[in-house]
Design an enzyme around this catalytic site. Structure first.
Site, mmCIF file in Angstrom:
data_model
loop_
_atom_site.group_PDB
_atom_site.id
_atom_site.type_symbol
_atom_site.label_atom_id
_atom_site.label_comp_id
_atom_site.label_asym_id
_atom_site.label_seq_id
_atom_site.Cartn_x
_atom_site.Cartn_y
_atom_site.Cartn_z
ATOM 1 N N ASP A 1 -1.760 2.397 -4.272
ATOM 2 C CA ASP A 1 -3.012 2.520 -3.524
ATOM 3 C C ASP A 1 -4.018 1.467 -3.962
ATOM 4 O O ASP A 1 -3.897 0.865 -5.033
ATOM 5 C CB ASP A 1 -3.604 3.915 -3.716
ATOM 6 N N HIS B 1 0.817 -1.218 0.000
ATOM 7 C CA HIS B 1 0.000 0.000 0.000
ATOM 8 C C HIS B 1 0.851 1.269 0.000
ATOM 9 O O HIS B 1 0.371 2.351 -0.362
ATOM 10 C CB HIS B 1 -0.931 0.001 1.222
#
EC number: 2.3.1.12
Length: 482
Positions: free
Chosen positions: A459, A455
């Site tokens: 995203d 992450h």
């Protein structure tokens, strides 16, 4: 008479030896001129390794390019090629020794065969403190020779001691197949204890398995005898040992190999240090299977495409469309490095653990070239014959368990500093709605692909976009040609 020591930097002609410490020491009151051979660094990240086997024995002549030892690194067993003329005077580290730091003295060589007997009782401590403590690369410019008078109290230790060396020299080369060596290292077996039945006494996989079977029988007989005399077994228990299992328990302790240790450390680092998330997608591969069948039918034995080959190419196309998935997280440099090339790491199960050989620049290669390269890399990975640059690196990874029909979904652990790994499950035939079919449905070949993403680099929305692009390419495989 005091001893004088001259330390002369020598620059190696080999890329291997330039990363290993080699100091020439001449003790005028003790040993003839000689060179200490240090543990080589066979990869940029190697800090220690195991000495699997010596292929030369003391007194043997050495020629440039000859293999003198086999070194086990964290993920491969590699040949140590020497690049000088001379004779192996003394082996300082016996084969089978583990966790040897890079640059630690492992052997001595001389240029004159007549000097070999002088090193019969040479020991590691006789190699000099400089050769054991210096870790800096030697300068290329010649330096003025310096003579340093040794303290009087150290003069005694400069001469060879009369007592026998603690390091036992091997009695000659042990011939064994690469697979046999790999299994022996994994199981902690000394090849000297195994009787070879192959040509010239060569040890084969069957010999190792036979040795393990005999050892297991002997172990069970011993444990049976111990169970028959519980009083004796109880009295032999010592404080500080591992908890004892019940008298009926049966188990085997397997030594942790260097490779397993490194795998454990890296995966623990990944699971504890990466904020990962997963995205799964059920994808139809019916068209992909038809394309594969069509291409293989006209291959004329030039290639044989697998589903995995096609998936590697599909991942490459998706990675070019969503570059965030094809990136490194590099906090020390304070950057996210997005690659323009796509180097796909392909997870391969080997007898000693997981390896990830790399198919480089997949965006510039066709399916046949990708397929042939994967087959060659996998073949050498399973016998631990990959060079470090062939499995270290990669920009994105694929792990395929599709050959196991019990695996309909799984997740994989990211291989840092990569940001994406794709887990491929088995192909399933699924009933889908089909208005054109007689019964209103038809069967489709589908596979569940699960992406694990970092992450910090990519995203969630971008991870989903990557999976969408991958699904599009796989379900419309002609897009791989664009």
């Amino acid at each position: 008479m005091s001893a004088f020591v001259r330390v002369v930097p020598r620059i190696s002609r080999s890329s291997v030896l330039t990363r290993s410490l080699r100091l020439q020491l001449r003790c005028y009151a003790s040993y003839p001129e000689h060179t200490i051979i240090g543990m080589p660094a066979l990869s940029p990240t190697m800090t220690q390794g195991n000495l699997a086997a010596w292929t030369k024995k003391e007194g043997d002549q050495l020629s440039p390019g000859e293999v003198i030892a086999e070194i086990e690194t964290d993920k491969a067993q590699m040949d140590f090629e020497f690049q000088e003329d001379g004779y192996l005077a003394k082996i300082l580290v016996p084969e089978g020794t583990k966790d040897i730091p890079v640059n630690k003295p492992i052997a001595v060589y001389v240029e004159d065969k007549a000097d070999v007997p002088a090193f019969k009782d040479f020991k590691l401590e006789d190699s000099g403190s400089d050769s054991k403590t210096s870790t800096k690369a030697q300068p290329a410019e010649p330096q003025a020779e310096k003579k340093q008078e040794a303290p009087a109290e150290e003069t005694k230790t400069s001469a060879p001691e009369a007592k026998k060396s603690d390091v036992a020299a091997p009695q000659g080369r042990i011939f064994a197949s690469p697979l046999a060596k790999t299994i022996a290292l994994e199981k902690g077996i000394s090849l000297k204890d195994v009787h070879g039945t192959g040509p010239r006494g060569r040890i084969t996989k069957a010999d190792i398995e036979s040795y393990l079977e005999k050892s297991s029988k002997q172990s069970s007989q011993t444990s049976g005898a111990a169970a028959a005399t519980p009083a004796a077994a109880t009295s032999s228990t010592t404080a500080g040992s591992a908890p004892s299992p019940s008298s009926t328990a049966s188990y085997e302790d397997v030594p942790i190999s260097t490779m397993r240790s490194i795998i454990g450390e890296r995966l623990l680092q990944s699971t504890q240090g990466i904020p990962s998330y997963i995205v799964s997608s059920k994808i139809s591969i019916s068209k992909l299977l038809k394309l594969r069948q069509s291409l293989n039918a006209t291959a004329n034995d030039k290639y044989k495409l697998s589903i995995n080959d096609l998936l590697v190419k599909a991942i490459t196309v998706a990675a070019k469309r969503v570059p965030d998935a094809n990136a490194y997280w590099l906090p020390n440099e304070n950057v996210i490095r997005k690659f323009k090339n796509v180097d796909v790491s392909v997870a391969v199960a080997t007898p000693t653990g997981l390896l990830t050989p790399i198919v480089k620049n997949c965006e510039a290669k066709g399916l046949s070239q990708i397929s042939n390269e994967i087959k060659e890399l996998v073949k050498r990975a399973r016998i631990n014959k990959l060079a470090p640059e062939e499995f270290q690196g990669g920009t994105i990874c694929i792990s395929n368990m599709g050959m196991n029909n019990a695996v309909n979904m799984f997740t994989s652990i990211i291989n840092p500093p990569q940001s994406t790994i794709l887990a491929i499950a088995t192909v399933e035939r699924v009933a889908v709605e089909d208005a054109a079919a007689e019964n209103g449905f038809s069967f489709d070949n589908q596979v569940t692909i699960t992406g694990t993403f970092d992450h910090r680099t990519i995203d969630g929305a971008k991870g989903a976009e990557f999976m969408k692009e991958l699904k599009t390419v796989i379900e419309n495989p002609l897009e791989m040609l664009l």
